[in-house]
Structure formats: structure tokens, C-alpha cells
Write a protein that holds these residues in place. Structure first.
Motif, PDB file in Angstrom:
ATOM      1  N   ALA A   2     -58.139 -62.811 109.715  1.00 38.73           N
ATOM      2  CA  ALA A   2     -57.220 -62.300 108.696  1.00 38.73           C
ATOM      3  C   ALA A   2     -57.372 -60.799 108.534  1.00 38.73           C
ATOM      4  N   ALA A   3     -58.617 -60.291 108.576  1.00 44.59           N
ATOM      5  CA  ALA A   3     -58.857 -58.854 108.446  1.00 44.59           C
ATOM      6  C   ALA A   3     -58.249 -58.100 109.619  1.00 44.59           C
ATOM      7  N   GLU A   4     -58.400 -58.649 110.832  1.00 46.28           N
ATOM      8  CA  GLU A   4     -57.829 -57.987 112.010  1.00 46.28           C
ATOM      9  C   GLU A   4     -56.298 -57.921 111.901  1.00 46.28           C
ATOM     10  N   GLU A   5     -55.682 -59.049 111.456  1.00 49.16           N
ATOM     11  CA  GLU A   5     -54.230 -59.071 111.325  1.00 49.16           C
ATOM     12  C   GLU A   5     -53.756 -58.073 110.274  1.00 49.16           C
ATOM     13  N   THR A   6     -54.516 -57.948 109.184  1.00 49.75           N
ATOM     14  CA  THR A   6     -54.149 -57.011 108.135  1.00 49.75           C
ATOM     15  C   THR A   6     -54.196 -55.565 108.636  1.00 49.75           C
ATOM     16  N   LEU A   7     -55.243 -55.239 109.410  1.00 54.88           N
ATOM     17  CA  LEU A   7     -55.368 -53.886 109.950  1.00 54.88           C
ATOM     18  C   LEU A   7     -54.245 -53.579 110.939  1.00 54.88           C
ATOM     19  N   CYS A   8     -53.891 -54.562 111.770  1.00 51.84           N
ATOM     20  CA  CYS A   8     -52.802 -54.369 112.735  1.00 51.84           C
ATOM     21  C   CYS A   8     -51.467 -54.157 112.016  1.00 51.84           C
ATOM     22  N   SER A   9     -51.242 -54.925 110.959  1.00 47.70           N
ATOM     23  CA  SER A   9     -50.003 -54.781 110.185  1.00 47.70           C
ATOM     24  C   SER A   9     -49.943 -53.419 109.519  1.00 47.70           C
ATOM     25  N   ALA A  10     -51.096 -52.958 109.004  1.00 45.69           N
ATOM     26  CA  ALA A  10     -51.138 -51.639 108.355  1.00 45.69           C
ATOM     27  C   ALA A  10     -50.848 -50.535 109.353  1.00 45.69           C
ATOM     28  N   ARG A  11     -51.382 -50.670 110.563  1.00 45.34           N
ATOM     29  CA  ARG A  11     -51.147 -49.653 111.602  1.00 45.34           C
ATOM     30  C   ARG A  11     -49.665 -49.635 112.001  1.00 45.34           C
ATOM     31  N   ALA A  12     -49.068 -50.820 112.155  1.00 48.95           N
ATOM     32  CA  ALA A  12     -47.648 -50.885 112.511  1.00 48.95           C
ATOM     33  C   ALA A  12     -46.780 -50.272 111.413  1.00 48.95           C
ATOM     34  N   GLU A  13     -47.107 -50.555 110.155  1.00 49.34           N
ATOM     35  CA  GLU A  13     -46.354 -49.981 109.038  1.00 49.34           C
ATOM     36  C   GLU A  13     -46.466 -48.468 109.004  1.00 49.34           C
ATOM     37  N   LEU A  14     -47.725 -47.957 109.325  1.00 54.13           N
ATOM     38  CA  LEU A  14     -47.928 -46.505 109.355  1.00 54.13           C
ATOM     39  C   LEU A  14     -47.070 -45.852 110.430  1.00 54.13           C
ATOM     40  N   GLN A  15     -46.987 -46.465 111.598  1.00 54.46           N
ATOM     41  CA  GLN A  15     -46.180 -45.909 112.677  1.00 54.46           C
ATOM     42  C   GLN A  15     -44.688 -45.915 112.319  1.00 54.46           C
ATOM     43  N   ARG A  16     -44.262 -46.902 111.562  1.00 55.73           N
ATOM     44  CA  ARG A  16     -42.835 -47.018 111.218  1.00 55.73           C
ATOM     45  C   ARG A  16     -42.422 -45.988 110.179  1.00 55.73           C
ATOM     46  N   THR A  17     -43.326 -45.684 109.247  1.00 59.43           N
ATOM     47  CA  THR A  17     -42.968 -44.813 108.118  1.00 59.43           C
ATOM     48  C   THR A  17     -43.586 -43.428 108.198  1.00 59.43           C
ATOM     49  N   ALA A  18     -44.292 -43.120 109.287  1.00 60.08           N
ATOM     50  CA  ALA A  18     -45.022 -41.847 109.364  1.00 60.08           C
ATOM     51  C   ALA A  18     -44.108 -40.647 109.209  1.00 60.08           C
ATOM     52  N   THR A  19     -42.906 -40.716 109.759  1.00 54.31           N
ATOM     53  CA  THR A  19     -42.017 -39.548 109.724  1.00 54.31           C
ATOM     54  C   THR A  19     -41.519 -39.244 108.313  1.00 54.31           C
ATOM     55  N   PHE A  20     -41.627 -40.200 107.386  1.00 56.98           N
ATOM     56  CA  PHE A  20     -41.142 -39.996 106.024  1.00 56.98           C
ATOM     57  C   PHE A  20     -42.265 -39.641 105.036  1.00 56.98           C
ATOM     58  N   MET A  21     -43.556 -39.518 105.542  1.00 64.01           N
ATOM     59  CA  MET A  21     -44.715 -39.278 104.658  1.00 64.01           C
ATOM     60  C   MET A  21     -44.842 -37.796 104.325  1.00 64.01           C
ATOM     61  N   SER A  22     -45.240 -37.525 103.081  1.00 62.41           N
ATOM     62  CA  SER A  22     -45.536 -36.144 102.669  1.00 62.41           C
ATOM     63  C   SER A  22     -46.948 -35.772 103.116  1.00 62.41           C
ATOM     64  N   LEU A  23     -47.243 -34.468 103.037  1.00 61.81           N
ATOM     65  CA  LEU A  23     -48.585 -34.006 103.436  1.00 61.81           C
ATOM     66  C   LEU A  23     -49.661 -34.631 102.559  1.00 61.81           C
ATOM     67  N   GLU A  24     -49.383 -34.703 101.267  1.00 63.55           N
ATOM     68  CA  GLU A  24     -50.364 -35.310 100.351  1.00 63.55           C
ATOM     69  C   GLU A  24     -50.589 -36.780 100.670  1.00 63.55           C
ATOM     70  N   SER A  25     -49.504 -37.468 101.032  1.00 62.34           N
ATOM     71  CA  SER A  25     -49.621 -38.885 101.394  1.00 62.34           C
ATOM     72  C   SER A  25     -50.437 -39.066 102.661  1.00 62.34           C
ATOM     73  N   VAL A  26     -50.317 -38.137 103.621  1.00 59.26           N
ATOM     74  CA  VAL A  26     -51.104 -38.212 104.857  1.00 59.26           C
ATOM     75  C   VAL A  26     -52.610 -38.071 104.543  1.00 59.26           C
ATOM     76  N   TYR A  27     -52.947 -37.101 103.684  1.00 58.77           N
ATOM     77  CA  TYR A  27     -54.360 -36.906 103.330  1.00 58.77           C
ATOM     78  C   TYR A  27     -54.940 -38.142 102.650  1.00 58.77           C
ATOM     79  N   ARG A  28     -54.147 -38.747 101.732  1.00 60.20           N
ATOM     80  CA  ARG A  28     -54.634 -39.952 101.055  1.00 60.20           C
ATOM     81  C   ARG A  28     -54.824 -41.088 102.057  1.00 60.20           C
ATOM     82  N   SER A  29     -53.935 -41.185 103.022  1.00 66.41           N
ATOM     83  CA  SER A  29     -54.052 -42.230 104.045  1.00 66.41           C
ATOM     84  C   SER A  29     -55.288 -42.008 104.925  1.00 66.41           C
ATOM     85  N   ILE A  30     -55.568 -40.730 105.238  1.00 68.31           N
ATOM     86  CA  ILE A  30     -56.775 -40.425 106.033  1.00 68.31           C
ATOM     87  C   ILE A  30     -58.029 -40.843 105.276  1.00 68.31           C
ATOM     88  N   ASP A  31     -58.076 -40.505 103.964  1.00 73.28           N
ATOM     89  CA  ASP A  31     -59.241 -40.905 103.161  1.00 73.28           C
ATOM     90  C   ASP A  31     -59.397 -42.414 103.146  1.00 73.28           C
TER      91      ASP A  31
END
Length: 605
Positions: A2-31
Motif C-alpha cells: 500500500a505504501a509503494e502504491e501511494t508513493l507511485c500515485s503521488a509521483r504520477a500526480e506530481l508529474q501531471r500538475t508540476a507545470t501549474f505549481m508555484s515556487l513556494e509550492s515546489v519548496y513545500r513539496s521538496i520538504d
């Protein structure tokens, strides 16, 4: 899964929405990602076998690894050069390094208050405050340099919890260390080292008038002190007036007061009824201070006395008024004998006359072991300048004609050769010696051909030294040419026989120093050769061969068990041993030849 599936889903969501993220949102995601990686690494660490240990066991291991006595072992770690001693800061606490290994180890260290009880950082800094908080309410050890401005405030703040204080003066003038600093109420304190590194320097000659009288203060607010160890080496005008009912270790420098007199030191010692280890640096009194009225002091529990640097008259008066137990070890370092005026009994003879003497010379260093029926003494000298062996004038330390046993080891360097004549002149007054052992090893390639041993054997032969000699032992360690030395020994025996004072017993001993130093090749043929040479002039000849012992341990006669309980001794308290190793452990398998008869001593069980 379940943890592996959750991480994969999070990565896919990040790739889909990355172009719409603000700089502050990127830093929070890195943390957030960093936190997830840290959690995964922590989980990975849990698979390591070491993490199967419970936290309580980790706490014990960490405590042992940072044990407090290890932290204090460098309190007196000063440079070997006695003329320029720079202070070496004690090793820092290693617990901070342990806490950086992983998150679990850090959590365990933060939850173990005993790991934070040793503080050697500047008061007032964030690290100092962190140590105070993490040690909670446990007793603490404090190591400070008096150059920091917050010393007095730090001591006042920690006084109720202070169990040990190491205070070293290197930056501020010692006059600024006022008695009020040490009048804090510290009921838990067990050890205090209050030192100025300059007091370890040789004491200059001071013949001018003494200064103000001593001021007596109560250390740490207690009339009856809880201290078990005290090192007091500050050039101040005050001394502690406490009753030290628990004190077993005392290091004291006579720089500590301006008007040092015998009654001052003896008054301090009279308040230490359970003292076991006493080390005095630069024992001296001003010439114009009277020694009258100084009351004798008895230290019934004393096991070791070290005097490092002293004036002759001061040493004599001090020893005459100090009563110590039988077989206590006494080490005297770099003391030059002066006039015997006013000294009725040499200092080493106050309890009982010296009967056994051992002299070891290596280069410009001279070491003497003197033994009486009740006490053991170590005398050690090394010159600060020049190239000659010191002239200690042994007859001023003990009575020469009571010595009956003598052992000598010379390392034949140029400095030793120059000092041999002085040594022979000194030994001329030792007229009652009946037993002599000469020890030879091959520390120097030219040792067996050097002049020093030849001079000694010639002096014995013509009766200039040891006229009463009856037993002579020649001990040889290692394998190298000794024909010249054997010939000198035979000539010595022949000359004494011709003068009507023959030797009753001569022993030649061969010691195998190591697998690479096999010793003399003791064979029946070689023994027959020795017998043919010695037999006409001696009653009994013995030849012994000792195989290599199981372990060679350096002799440290001056280091008594327990001496380093609170601190590692400074080098003046334990000078390098210059004599041979002990060989009693080599008795099993001993081969003995007596006038050609060969017998093997039975092996011990």
C-alpha cells in the motif's frame, strides 16, 4: 504494498500538475519529499542487526563509550618539553558525534541525561545551555578555561549540581582568580583540579623576602569537604582550610602561596587524614622563613609520594616532619643536593637506612632506586641544559656505608661515558657493598666495546669501590660480542684475588630479550670456557640462561594501583623507567650450570 502504491500515485500526480505549481509550492513539496526519504531510510536502518537492541542497552553502551574518567585523562597532558609547556585542551565530548549517526541514536542520546553531564564548552553559549537542559537534574562535571568571562556566573549557576570542576588558567592573570569564585556552595563536588600551567615550570631561585601571609578559605562552602581528589596549583595567596575527611588524591604546587613555609604545607596535610596519593610540585621554602614550630604530620594511609622539583633544605625539613606507612612509594624528581648544614639525618634515612641501591643511566638521564627496610625511593634526574649526566651527590640523600646491595645499568653513549667518572667518585664512599649486579644490553651498537663498563670493573678490581664485595652478577640481554666485557670481569676477579679479597661467587646470566635477540649461546662447551677463566679466582661460578618470558611488561614501580582514578598523572609523576625488564616470569625452563654441572630446574605447575 500500500505504501509503494501511494508513493507511485503521488509521483504520477506530481508529474501531471508540476507545470501549474508555484515556487513556494515546489519548496513545500521538496520538504515533504525529504521527510518521506528520511522516514524510508529510518525504516531501512531498522533491518540492521544493531537496531534489534532495545533503547536501554543502547544507553548503557553510549554511557560506557563516553565514560567520564576517559574525558578527564588529559587534564595534565602537557608537552614533554619542560621549558615550554602549552596546555592541551581535554578531548571533547564524543556524544555529539554519536547523536549524528541516525535519527534513532539521536533520540536515545537526547533521552539519556547521563550522557550530557560532562560540559567543556564556554558558559553562556547555546551548546552550554543545551547540555544543562539535556542533563536534567543530574550532577555535572565542568571543564573550563579561566579566560572566559562568565566563569563566576557559571559556577554559581551549577553549584548545587557540580560534582567535578576542572579549571585551567591559560589566558587570564592568576591574580584575577579570587577566592570568592570557589566559595560557592557545592555539596556534591567530589573532584576539583585548579591549575595554572605555568606552575609546572622549574622553580627559579627566590631568595628575596616573602610576601603576605597565607589566607585560609573554605572551598565550596563546606567546613568538612566532600572532595575525594584535589589538584591545587595556582600562584595565589590563599589555601583551603577545610577538613578533607574523604580526600585520597592531592596534587599541590608550592607556587600556590607567596609566603610558603613548612608549617603551611604541613597544616594543609594535617587536614587530610585519609590521603593515599600526594604529588608535590616545586617543594621550596623561602630562605628567611623559619622551620621552627612546624608540627609533624602522620599520613597513615599514604601509598605514593611524588616530589617533582625541590630545594634541598625544603626537602630535608619536609621529610623529617612527615610520617608515612611502611613500603609507601616515594619518587623524587630533579632535586639537587645542596649543603648539609642543619641537616642531621639524610632525608631517605629518617625511617630506616637505605640498604639496596640500583643506578640506571641512559644518555643524560639518571635514575636511582633506593630501598630500605621500610620504604622504597625513586630518584630521577634529567638536565635541562648541557650534555653531562647530572651530579646528584647521593651521599647527601642517604648514608653510603649502610648500602650492601648494588645494581648498575649503563647505556654507553657519549654523555654516559662522560658521567661515569663522576659516578665512580660517588660510589667510592659506598664501602659496605657485598653484592653487585652489572646489567648489559645491546641498545647501543658499540655498547660492548664502550669504556664505561670497563671503568666500573677496573674500579671494583683495584678496590676503589666496593672493597667488601663477595658476590658479583653479570647479566647480559641479547646476542652480541661480549668477549671484551667477559675479559674485563675475569681481570677484575683476578685482581681482587691477588689483593687478598677474592670473590666468593660469580654469576653470569643470559637473557633472551626477544625472538630476534636470542641471548648468549649457552652450551656446555661455553660454560667450560667460562669456568676455565673464572675458576682460579672465585669459589663458585654459576651460569644461567633465561628463555624469553611470556610477556615483557615495563616496570612502573612508581605507579601505584589507583593513582590514576581521577586523572592521568602528569609526566613528572611517572618518569620513564631506565632499568631492565623484570624476568621473574622466565623461571620455568631455567637452565643452570654450576661449575660445569648441568641441571634443569623443574617447571612450575
Amino acid at each position: 504494498m500500500a505504501a509503494e502504491e501511494t508513493l507511485c500515485s503521488a509521483r504520477a500526480e506530481l508529474q501531471r500538475t508540476a507545470t501549474f505549481m508555484s515556487l513556494e509550492s515546489v519548496y513545500r513539496s521538496i520538504d515533504c519529499a525529504i521527510s518521506v526519504l528520511a522516514d524510508l531510510r529510518q525504516q531501512l536502518n531498522n533491518f540492521a542487526p544493531v537496531h534489534r537492541l532495545p533503547p536501554e542497552l543502547f544507553s548503557i553502551i553510549f554511557t560506557l563509550a563516553t565514560h567520564i574518567p576517559r574525558r578527564h585523562q588529559d587534564v595534565f597532558r602537557l608537552q614533554d618539553d619542560r621549558r615550554s609547556r602549552d596546555y592541551v585542551q581535554p578531548r571533547s565530548n564524543r556524544i555529539a558525534i554519536i547523536g549524528q549517526v541516525c535519527r534513532r541514536w539521536r533520540a536515545i542520546t537526547l533521552d539519556t541525561p547521563g550522557l550530557w553531564t560532562y560540559i567543556n564548552v564556554a558558559p553562556g553559549c547555546n551548546q552550554f545551555k543545551a547540555y544543562l537542559k539535556r542533563s536534567r537534574s543530574l550532577p555535572v562535571s565542568l571543564s573550563l578555561n579561566a579566560g572566559v568571562p562568565e566563569v563566576k556566573d557559571a559556577l554559581s549557576q551549577l553549584a548545587p549540581r557540580l560534582s567535578r570542576l576542572d579549571l585551567t588558567i591559560t589566558l587570564l592573570p592568576s591574580e584575577e582568580i579570587t577566592p570568592s569564585i570557589f566559595c560557592i556552595n557545592a555539596p556534591l563536588i567530589r573532584c576539583a583540579t585548579l591549575i595554572d600551567t605555568h606552575v609546572f615550570l622549574p622553580m627559579p631561585r627566590l631568595d628575596h623576602d616573602p610576601g603576605p601571609d597565607v589566607k585560609w578559605i573554605e572551598l565550596f562552602g563546606q567546613r568538612e569537604s566532600t572532595l575525594e581528589a584535589l589538584a591545587l596549583a595556582l600562584p595565589t595567596t590563599w589555601l583551603p582550610s577545610n577538613t578533607f575527611t574523604h580526600l585520597t588524591h592531592l596534587l599541590f604546587s608550592c607556587h600556590s602561596v607567596i609566603s610558603m613555609g613548612p608549617s603551611v604545607l604541613l597544616t594543609l596535610l594535617a587536614n587530610t587524614p585519609r590521603l593515599e596519593f600526594l604529588h608535590i610540585i616545586n617543594l621550596w621554602y623561602y630562605n628567611k622563613i623559619s622551620t621552627l614550630g612546624a608540627q609533624p604530620v602522620t599520613l597513615n594511609h599514604l601509598r605514593s609520594l611524588v616530589v617533582d622539583g625541590s630545594r634541598w633544605q625544603s626537602l630535608c625539613h619536609f621529610v623529617a616532619r612527615l610520617s608515612i606507612p611502611v613500603r609507601a612509594h616515594v619518587t623524587i624528581v630533579n632535586t639537587q643536593a645542596e649543603s648539609l648544614r642543619g641537616v642531621h639525618v639524610p632525608p631517605l634515612d629518617h625511617k630506616s637506612p637505605v640498604t639496596n641501591l640500583e643506578i640506571y643511566v641512559i644518555g643524560r638521564k639518571l635514575q636511582v632506586f633506593a630501598r630500605s627496610e621500610v620504604l622504597d625511593f625513586v630518584l630521577h634526574w634529567w638536565p635541562d641544559d648541557g650534555y653531562d649526566v647530572p651530579e646528584p651527590e647521593l651521599h647527601k640523600f642517604f648514608t653510603p656505608f649502610t648500602v650492601t646491595s648494588f645494581k648498575l645499568k649503563l647505556t654507553d653513549t657519549k654523555a654516559t661515558a662522560r658521567g661515569t667518572d663522576k659516578l665512580l667518585t660517588e660510589l667510592a664512599s659506598f664501602s659496605a657493598i657485598t653484592d653487585v649486579e652489572v646489567y648489559l644490553d645491546n641498545q647501543s651498537p658499540s655498547l660492548s666495546h664502550g669504556p664505561s663498563y670497563g671503568k666500573v670493573l677496573h674500579a671494583i678490581a683495584v678496590g676503589n669501590i666496593c672493597p667488601a664485595l663477595s658476590h658479583f652478577i653479570l647479566t647480559i640481554e641479547g646476542s652480541f660480542p661480549v668477549d671484551h666485557l667477559i675479559s674485563s670481569a675475569v681481570e677484575m676477579a683476578r685482581e681482587r684475588a691477588s689483593r687478598g679479597s677474592p670473590l666468593s661467587r660469580v654469576v653470569v646470566r643470559s637473557l633472551s630479550g626477544s625472538p630476534y635477540r636470542r641471548g648468549l649461546d649457552i652450551t656446555p662447551e661455553y660454560v667450560d670456557l667460562l669456568r676455565a677463566k673464572f675458576a682460579p679466582y672465585v669459589n663458585t661460578l654459576e651460569v644461567h640462561h633465561f628463555p624469553e618470558p611470556p610477556m615483557r611488561v615495563v616496570d612502573q614501580r612508581w605507579v601505584v594501583g589507583g593513582a590514576e582514578k581521577h586523572w592521568s598523572l602528569y609526566e613528572g609523576a611517572k618518569p620513564q623507567f631506565l632499568g631492565p625488564y623484570e624476568w621473574e616470569s622466565a623461571k620455568p625452563g631455567l637452565t643452570t650450570y654450576v661449575h660445569g654441572t648441568n641441571r634443569i630446574a623443574p617447571r612450575s605447575a
